[in-house]
Design a protein around this motif. Structure first.
Motif, short mmCIF file in Angstrom:
data_model
loop_
_atom_site.label_atom_id
_atom_site.label_comp_id
_atom_site.label_asym_id
_atom_site.label_seq_id
_atom_site.Cartn_x
_atom_site.Cartn_y
_atom_site.Cartn_z
N PHE A 131 -36.77 -16.68 7.32
CA PHE A 131 -35.39 -16.35 6.92
C PHE A 131 -34.52 -15.99 8.12
N ASN A 132 -35.11 -15.48 9.18
CA ASN A 132 -34.32 -15.27 10.41
C ASN A 132 -33.85 -16.62 10.95
N GLU A 133 -34.76 -17.60 10.90
CA GLU A 133 -34.41 -18.94 11.40
C GLU A 133 -33.32 -19.56 10.52
N ILE A 134 -33.48 -19.41 9.22
CA ILE A 134 -32.48 -19.96 8.29
C ILE A 134 -31.12 -19.29 8.55
N LYS A 135 -31.16 -18.00 8.76
CA LYS A 135 -29.89 -17.25 8.99
C LYS A 135 -29.18 -17.81 10.23
N LYS A 136 -29.95 -18.04 11.30
CA LYS A 136 -29.32 -18.55 12.54
C LYS A 136 -28.67 -19.91 12.28
N GLU A 157 -27.64 -21.04 9.39
CA GLU A 157 -26.48 -20.85 8.50
C GLU A 157 -25.28 -20.32 9.30
N ASP A 158 -25.57 -19.46 10.29
CA ASP A 158 -24.49 -18.98 11.16
C ASP A 158 -23.87 -20.13 11.95
N LYS A 162 -26.22 -25.46 5.65
CA LYS A 162 -26.57 -24.84 4.37
C LYS A 162 -28.02 -25.21 4.06
N ARG A 171 -36.55 -14.68 -2.78
CA ARG A 171 -35.92 -15.81 -2.08
C ARG A 171 -36.98 -16.82 -1.64
#
Ligand code: IMP
Length: 426
Positions: free
Chosen positions: A79-84, A86-87, A91, A195
């Protein structure tokens, strides 16, 4: 339907991310089938640079992307990777990313153990990425691992964790680390549990969806020489990195793989410890490190650099049933006056055409080199073979001859467009 696997033919960092990205437009789905967030793929699209560790590279192109049954998943890192991403404007939705329900989890205790054991080993350390990959695979083989599907039921999850922690706490006590409770791990998982489950699919559902795709790409991580069975054991990762693993780690079967493309860097690098017969501890090694920007994506460690080793690569090609190759980072050699290729090993006066598995022979290896004249012209950004100097073409031809395979892609720079495509692979 033509499904292909992309595997690295050296010790990882061959530039698989770029090649997978170049090809992924032509494929309906991209699947990771081994490893975890120890991998590091850098993909440049226009002015954007994306760094991927666990996610399949197809995610950048909005392709159906699968984290298969053979992968070990650290959900917090995921989820850290996904967040980066998404930033950066991407999507990542459950319609596009599926994670196999029987993939095993990497928990904080795995990372702890990886680091504790490496520290204990001192001089003999493997130089792991410290991400818990090895301990997670050990728990899978030891039938103690927590699989993602275990998160579906609280009672099962607690039972699995109790069993797992019994083992880990024995080890932790002997290593002087604190005891970990089931509650601690449950509280670490709580914020991401729902999630993670929203992306999780039964592996057979993934099989059905992949089977309905026109073509699928299986994206290898690390390299064949880090394979736990055939690599430079014990200086290897803990998964099988060869194309044979596709059948076990992708949710698909052995008959679903139709071709394997091997990725080769025009010279050799490795991170971490272990044998490296063509390593250059001199100014040329430094030149390759600087010119090739050879710093690990995941760990930030400098990579060890050396000449192209046809002995190792030929072995890797054979055991991974590689039919065609993509050659990367040719441009890094542009300024060199002379370039060497290792064509054999001499050990105690005897010539070997393979790397012996017996560790005691490694320190005796004397590489047998062929010397080739450098081209000393800029190849960066070349888009067709005719743009390459004849001497660069000679170098490629010699590699192909020694390895017994033809190139289908030659990469001449980090950007997608800096690529010579010699064959349509779709
Ligand atoms: P582990 O996979 O973290 O257990 O590390 C085992 C060995 O594999 C170490 O030498 C790492 O440096 C190496 N390794 C793991 N992943 C990669 C990768 O993606 N590229 C290159 N080397 C890797």
């Amino acid at each position: 339907m033509t499904n292909i696997a992309i595997v690295g033919l050296q010790w990882g960092d061959e530039g698989k991310g770029k090649i997978v990205d170049c090809l992924s437009d032509k494929f309906d789905a991209v699947v990771r089938f081994q490893g975890g967030h120890n991998a590091g793929h850098t993909i440049k699209v226009g002015d954007n640079t994306y760094k991927l560790s666990l996610l399949p590279s197809g995610i950048i192109r909005d392709k159906f992307s699968v984290i298969g049954s053979g992968v070990v998943v650290d959900p917090i890192a995921l989820f850290n990777e996904i967040k980066k991403l998404e930033d950066q404007g991407l999507k990542i939705l459950p319609e596009k990313l599926a994670i196999a329900d029987n993939a095993c989890l990497i928990l904080s205790i795995h990372q702890d153990l990886d680091q504790l054991l490496e520290a204990e080993k001192g001089e003999n350390k493997i130089g792991t990425t410290g991400r818990g990959i090895g301990p997670a695979y050990e728990d899978r083989a030891g039938r103690r691992a927590v699989r993602i599907c275990d998160l579906l039921d609280e009672k099962v999850l607690r039972e699995r964790l109790t069993n797992l922690l019994f083992y880990h706490n024995l080890l932790r006590k002997s290593l002087g680390a604190e005891i970990v409770t089931v509650e601690k791990i449950i509280s670490e998982l709580a914020p991401i549990r729902e999630r993670l489950l929203s992306f999780t699919r039964p592996s057979f559902e993934i099989y059905k969806k992949l089977s309905a795709c026109k073509n699928v790409m299986f994206e290898g991580a690390q390299g064949v020489l880090l394979d736990v069975t055939y690599g430079t054991f014990p200086f290897v990762t803990s998964s099988n990195t060869m194309s044979g693993q596709v059948a076990l780690g992708s949710c698909m079967g052995v008959g679903d793989l139709h071709n394997t493309i091997g990725i080769l860097k025009a010279y050799t690098t490795r991170v971490g410890s272990g044998p490296f017969p063509t390593e250059l501890n001199d100014e040329i090694g430094n030149f390759l490190r600087i010119e090739g920007k050879e710093v690990g994506t995941v760990t930030g460690r400098d990579r060890r650099c050396g000449w192209f080793d046809a002995v190792l690569v030929k072995q890797a090609i054979k055991i991974s049933s590689v039919k065609e190759i993509a050659l990367t980072k040719l441009d890094v050699l542009d300024k060199l006056e002379k370039i060497k290729i290792c064509v054999g090993y001499k050990i105690d006066g005897e010539v070997y055409e393979y790397l012996p598995q017996a560790n005691h022979l490694w320190s005796k290896i004397e590489p047998v080199y062929e010397e080739i004249e450098g081209w000393r012209e800029v190849t960066v950004g070349a888009k067709s073979v005719s743009e390459l100097p004849q001497k660069a073409r000679n170098y490629i031809a010699r590699i192909e001859e020694l390895c017994g395979v033809k190139s289908v892609i030659i990469s001449t720079g980090p950007k997608r467009e800096e690529t010579i495509i010699l064959k349509d692979l779709s």
